[in-house]
Write an enzyme that holds these catalytic residues in place. Sequence first.
Site, PDB file in Angstrom:
ATOM      1  N   HIS A   1      24.547  33.484  76.279  1.00 37.81           N
ATOM      2  CA  HIS A   1      24.308  32.755  77.530  1.00 37.81           C
ATOM      3  C   HIS A   1      25.360  31.671  77.755  1.00 37.81           C
ATOM      4  CE1 HIS A   1      20.472  34.700  76.784  1.00 37.81           C
ATOM      5  NE2 HIS A   1      20.195  34.539  78.056  1.00 37.81           N
TER       6      HIS A   1
ATOM      7  N   ASP B   1      25.002  35.640  80.075  1.00 38.17           N
ATOM      8  CA  ASP B   1      24.011  35.574  81.142  1.00 38.17           C
ATOM      9  C   ASP B   1      23.811  34.164  81.693  1.00 38.17           C
ATOM     10  OD1 ASP B   1      23.648  38.215  80.519  1.00 38.17           O
ATOM     11  OD2 ASP B   1      21.466  38.094  80.350  1.00 38.17           O
TER      12      ASP B   1
HETATM   13 ZN   LIG Z   1      18.956  35.582  82.212  1.00 37.60          ZN
END
Ligand SMILES: [Zn+2]
Length: 212
Positions: free
Chosen positions: A179, A31
Amino acid sequence: MTKRQDGDSDGETNPDTGGVAEDYTVTLTFDDGPHPVYTPQVLELLEEHDAIAVFCMVGQRAREHPEIVRQVVDAGHALCNHTDTHDEKLSERTREEIERQITETDEALDDAVGGDTEVRWFRQPATFVQPQVETVLGDHGLEPLDWTLDPRDWSRPGTESIVQDVLGGLEPGSVILLHDGGGDRSQTVAALDQILTGLDAAGYRYVLPGDP
Ligand SMILES: [Zn+2]
């Protein structure tokens, strides 16, 4: 991490991997990118391990680094819409604003890759996809993408903590949330190397969401 043994599932076992079943799948998701430093590092590790993943990208960042979006798609990975501004209060917005967040991101991703890929998923920032957002997705040809395993790597808990949380919580069909953007992701990159090595050793196969 528990290595899965014979009799642990209905699947066939593979003698070449010491009795580890062949049909354990896992979905990797990243992400908050694209990021000019960390996204390429993630791509390199995925390539080394012959793994595919979904990248949930922020529209604004895709406009800043379209070449990174292109790199992700060229490497065979899938894209996911993660709103234009990483709006963590999306559920409180008007339908019009939710539509705008989705459309602008779709356009940014399309512009970056010249329409060479279809964006199939949407992930809501900071939460599973909420009902008032989900109702909008169908009009945009998007499916909600949540996760099952969250090592909170964004909070930088230490490489070892990220590795332990993922490999310790792993199950067939797990959707792992990591992430590649939004800050210093060096811990995530270091952890990913170990995570992929662990997944390979346990006989996991990398699939896109909903794929067999
Ligand atoms: Zn996010």
